[in-house]
Design a protein around this motif. Structure first.
Motif, PDB file in Angstrom:
ATOM      1  N   ALA A  12      46.098  -7.991  24.313  1.00 56.65           N
ATOM      2  CA  ALA A  12      45.795  -9.295  23.715  1.00 56.65           C
ATOM      3  C   ALA A  12      45.463  -9.166  22.240  1.00 56.65           C
ATOM      4  O   ALA A  12      44.998  -8.129  21.779  1.00 56.65           O
ATOM      5  CB  ALA A  12      44.621  -9.927  24.453  1.00 56.65           C
ATOM      6  N   SER A  13      45.704 -10.241  21.520  1.00 60.44           N
ATOM      7  CA  SER A  13      45.350 -10.302  20.104  1.00 60.44           C
ATOM      8  C   SER A  13      44.494 -11.550  19.895  1.00 60.44           C
ATOM      9  O   SER A  13      44.882 -12.663  20.295  1.00 60.44           O
ATOM     10  CB  SER A  13      46.647 -10.386  19.291  1.00 60.44           C
ATOM     11  N   LEU A  14      43.312 -11.347  19.307  1.00 66.34           N
ATOM     12  CA  LEU A  14      42.397 -12.471  19.089  1.00 66.34           C
ATOM     13  C   LEU A  14      42.436 -12.894  17.631  1.00 66.34           C
ATOM     14  O   LEU A  14      42.649 -12.071  16.739  1.00 66.34           O
ATOM     15  CB  LEU A  14      40.970 -12.071  19.454  1.00 66.34           C
ATOM     16  N   ALA A  15      42.220 -14.181  17.388  1.00 60.05           N
ATOM     17  CA  ALA A  15      42.057 -14.685  16.020  1.00 60.05           C
ATOM     18  C   ALA A  15      40.734 -15.426  16.014  1.00 60.05           C
ATOM     19  O   ALA A  15      40.639 -16.550  16.508  1.00 60.05           O
ATOM     20  CB  ALA A  15      43.210 -15.619  15.656  1.00 60.05           C
ATOM     21  N   GLY A  16      39.694 -14.773  15.486  1.00 59.87           N
ATOM     22  CA  GLY A  16      38.359 -15.375  15.536  1.00 59.87           C
ATOM     23  C   GLY A  16      37.944 -15.556  16.982  1.00 59.87           C
ATOM     24  O   GLY A  16      38.002 -14.617  17.777  1.00 59.87           O
ATOM     25  N   SER A  17      37.604 -16.785  17.349  1.00 62.33           N
ATOM     26  CA  SER A  17      37.123 -17.025  18.708  1.00 62.33           C
ATOM     27  C   SER A  17      38.231 -17.582  19.596  1.00 62.33           C
ATOM     28  O   SER A  17      37.966 -18.202  20.618  1.00 62.33           O
ATOM     29  CB  SER A  17      35.949 -17.989  18.678  1.00 62.33           C
ATOM     30  N   ARG A  18      39.488 -17.404  19.206  1.00 65.08           N
ATOM     31  CA  ARG A  18      40.548 -17.907  20.084  1.00 65.08           C
ATOM     32  C   ARG A  18      41.557 -16.794  20.372  1.00 65.08           C
ATOM     33  O   ARG A  18      41.658 -15.806  19.631  1.00 65.08           O
ATOM     34  CB  ARG A  18      41.153 -19.159  19.456  1.00 65.08           C
ATOM     35  N   VAL A  19      42.276 -16.998  21.500  1.00 71.34           N
ATOM     36  CA  VAL A  19      43.316 -16.040  21.879  1.00 71.34           C
ATOM     37  C   VAL A  19      44.561 -16.380  21.069  1.00 71.34           C
ATOM     38  O   VAL A  19      45.123 -17.466  21.215  1.00 71.34           O
ATOM     39  CB  VAL A  19      43.625 -16.138  23.390  1.00 71.34           C
ATOM     40  N   GLU A  20      44.959 -15.469  20.180  1.00 71.93           N
ATOM     41  CA  GLU A  20      46.148 -15.720  19.364  1.00 71.93           C
ATOM     42  C   GLU A  20      47.396 -15.583  20.237  1.00 71.93           C
ATOM     43  O   GLU A  20      48.238 -16.456  20.291  1.00 71.93           O
ATOM     44  CB  GLU A  20      46.146 -14.725  18.203  1.00 71.93           C
ATOM     45  N   HIS A  21      47.491 -14.474  20.921  1.00 70.27           N
ATOM     46  CA  HIS A  21      48.533 -14.295  21.938  1.00 70.27           C
ATOM     47  C   HIS A  21      48.120 -13.138  22.842  1.00 70.27           C
ATOM     48  O   HIS A  21      47.201 -12.379  22.517  1.00 70.27           O
ATOM     49  CB  HIS A  21      49.908 -14.005  21.306  1.00 70.27           C
ATOM     50  N   ALA A  22      48.796 -13.019  23.951  1.00 66.47           N
ATOM     51  CA  ALA A  22      48.638 -11.822  24.792  1.00 66.47           C
ATOM     52  C   ALA A  22      50.028 -11.418  25.246  1.00 66.47           C
ATOM     53  O   ALA A  22      50.914 -12.269  25.428  1.00 66.47           O
ATOM     54  CB  ALA A  22      47.741 -12.113  25.988  1.00 66.47           C
ATOM     55  N   ILE A  23      50.218 -10.124  25.393  1.00 64.02           N
ATOM     56  CA  ILE A  23      51.470  -9.619  25.943  1.00 64.02           C
ATOM     57  C   ILE A  23      51.207  -9.241  27.391  1.00 64.02           C
ATOM     58  O   ILE A  23      50.320  -8.433  27.682  1.00 64.02           O
ATOM     59  CB  ILE A  23      51.982  -8.371  25.173  1.00 64.02           C
ATOM     60  N   VAL A  24      51.973  -9.856  28.287  1.00 60.51           N
ATOM     61  CA  VAL A  24      51.876  -9.534  29.709  1.00 60.51           C
ATOM     62  C   VAL A  24      53.041  -8.607  30.036  1.00 60.51           C
ATOM     63  O   VAL A  24      54.195  -9.033  30.091  1.00 60.51           O
ATOM     64  CB  VAL A  24      51.955 -10.816  30.572  1.00 60.51           C
ATOM     65  N   GLY A  25      52.740  -7.333  30.198  1.00 62.25           N
ATOM     66  CA  GLY A  25      53.786  -6.354  30.527  1.00 62.25           C
ATOM     67  C   GLY A  25      53.770  -6.062  32.012  1.00 62.25           C
ATOM     68  O   GLY A  25      52.713  -5.763  32.574  1.00 62.25           O
ATOM     69  N   ILE A  26      54.926  -6.177  32.638  1.00 64.71           N
ATOM     70  CA  ILE A  26      55.008  -5.961  34.088  1.00 64.71           C
ATOM     71  C   ILE A  26      56.147  -4.986  34.382  1.00 64.71           C
ATOM     72  O   ILE A  26      57.269  -5.164  33.899  1.00 64.71           O
ATOM     73  CB  ILE A  26      55.258  -7.300  34.838  1.00 64.71           C
ATOM     74  N   GLY A  27      55.833  -3.966  35.137  1.00 64.28           N
ATOM     75  CA  GLY A  27      56.863  -3.022  35.586  1.00 64.28           C
ATOM     76  C   GLY A  27      56.922  -3.045  37.104  1.00 64.28           C
ATOM     77  O   GLY A  27      55.894  -2.872  37.762  1.00 64.28           O
ATOM     78  N   ILE A  28      58.098  -3.301  37.641  1.00 63.84           N
ATOM     79  CA  ILE A  28      58.267  -3.344  39.104  1.00 63.84           C
ATOM     80  C   ILE A  28      59.299  -2.291  39.514  1.00 63.84           C
ATOM     81  O   ILE A  28      60.403  -2.247  38.950  1.00 63.84           O
ATOM     82  CB  ILE A  28      58.730  -4.746  39.592  1.00 63.84           C
ATOM     83  N   ASN A  29      58.933  -1.446  40.470  1.00 66.22           N
ATOM     84  CA  ASN A  29      59.886  -0.467  40.998  1.00 66.22           C
ATOM     85  C   ASN A  29      60.858  -1.201  41.921  1.00 66.22           C
ATOM     86  O   ASN A  29      60.448  -1.732  42.955  1.00 66.22           O
ATOM     87  CB  ASN A  29      59.159   0.627  41.780  1.00 66.22           C
ATOM     88  N   VAL A  30      62.118  -1.242  41.531  1.00 67.65           N
ATOM     89  CA  VAL A  30      63.094  -2.040  42.282  1.00 67.65           C
ATOM     90  C   VAL A  30      63.978  -1.134  43.160  1.00 67.65           C
ATOM     91  O   VAL A  30      63.809  -1.074  44.369  1.00 67.65           O
ATOM     92  CB  VAL A  30      63.936  -2.902  41.318  1.00 67.65           C
ATOM     93  N   ALA A  31      64.908  -0.427  42.525  1.00 70.04           N
ATOM     94  CA  ALA A  31      65.865   0.368  43.315  1.00 70.04           C
ATOM     95  C   ALA A  31      65.468   1.834  43.400  1.00 70.04           C
ATOM     96  O   ALA A  31      66.159   2.641  44.017  1.00 70.04           O
ATOM     97  CB  ALA A  31      67.260   0.246  42.694  1.00 70.04           C
ATOM     98  N   ARG A  32      64.358   2.185  42.777  1.00 68.57           N
ATOM     99  CA  ARG A  32      63.963   3.589  42.678  1.00 68.57           C
ATOM    100  C   ARG A  32      63.662   4.188  44.056  1.00 68.57           C
ATOM    101  O   ARG A  32      62.934   3.606  44.846  1.00 68.57           O
ATOM    102  CB  ARG A  32      62.717   3.667  41.785  1.00 68.57           C
TER     103      ARG A  32
END
Ligand code: BTN
Length: 242
Positions: free
Chosen positions: A114-134
């Motif tokens: 996440a990245s904050l700007a003062g007292s607010r959430v500027e953005h967050a990166i939601v990274g998801i890895g799912i094992n599919v065919a492995r």
């Protein structure tokens, strides 16, 4: 989908800094520097996994950010559960399958940055890895990891998995913005850790007993209930219920 990148989280973060809108996402077939929590690496062999990072700009207070991995966890769990019904969320950031013998195997992981700007959430990166065919995992992961293919899922199409995941995340984020603290209740029926033996930092033992409204794990110990933050608890694989 990118053929190859370092880390989709890094790509999404750079894009967010340039103004990428809420919902913008980066997907890669394979990552050379895929990252997990605590500085661990995350392996995404070509053709085998879904590696996706989504830029989100939720209207919530920074105090509620620790709940975001559970919000993403609920969405990822639901996407996996459409293919393998025994999927659950293992606090704070894993999606697991409950095996016939009751043990848990990790099928997906979540990394929030996440990245904050003062007292607010500027953005967050939601990274998801799912094992599919492995099908193959290194020796240290083989007893505790799995994939959709290993669990016998018939639908291994990564594009449809990604589309469903994005739509489910959208729904979960909307619910999160309406009532951030209600996430704990929403998680209850999918909480794969509840009732399991855990080890706390300092090596005291306890039993996981749900998530509190701030996203902390409730652990019943001999001395009463303790609230634990992410990073302070691990599954006691030698203990009951593991
Ligand atoms: C964990 O279980 O520790 C989290 C794993 C998160 C992996 C995903 S794959 C897509 C995104 N890009 C990364 O480098 N990491 C996340």
């Amino acid at each position: 989908m990118l053929a190859d990148t370092g880390s989709t989280n890094d790509d999404a973060r750079a894009w967010a800094a340039e103004g990428a809108p809420h919902g913008a996402c980066v997907i890669a077939d394979t990552q050379s520097k895929g990252r997990g929590r605590h500085g661990r690496s995350w392996s995404s062999p070509s053709g085998d996994s879904l590696a996706i990072s989504i830029v989100v700009r939720p209207s919530v207070s920074p105090a509620h950010l620790p709940l975001l991995s559970l919000v993403a966890g609920l969405a990822a769990r639901a996407a996996v559960a459409r293919r393998v019904p025994t999927a659950g969320v293992k606090w704070p950031n894993d999606i697991v399958l409950v095996e016939a013998d009751g043990s848990l195997r990790k099928i997906a992981g979540i990394l929030i940055e996440a990245s904050l700007a003062g007292s607010r959430v500027e953005h967050a990166i939601v990274g998801i890895g799912i094992n599919v065919a492995r099908r193959e995992f290194p020796d240290e992961l083989a007893p505790i990891a799995t994939s959709l293919a290993r669990a016998g899922a018939s639908d291994l199409d990564r594009a449809s998995l990604a589309i469903e995941l994005l739509s489910l995340l959208d729904e979960e984020l909307a619910a999160f913005e309406r009532a951030p603290r209600a996430i704990a209740a929403r998680l209850r029926e999918h909480d794969a850790l509840c009732g399991r033996a855990v080890l706390l930092d300092g090596d005291s033992r306890g039993v996981a007993d749900g998530i509190d409204e701030s996203g902390r794990l409730r652990v019943r110990t001999a001395d009463g209930v303790v609230l634990a933050n992410a990073g302070e608890v691990r599954l006691d694989r030698g203990g009951a219920g593991t």
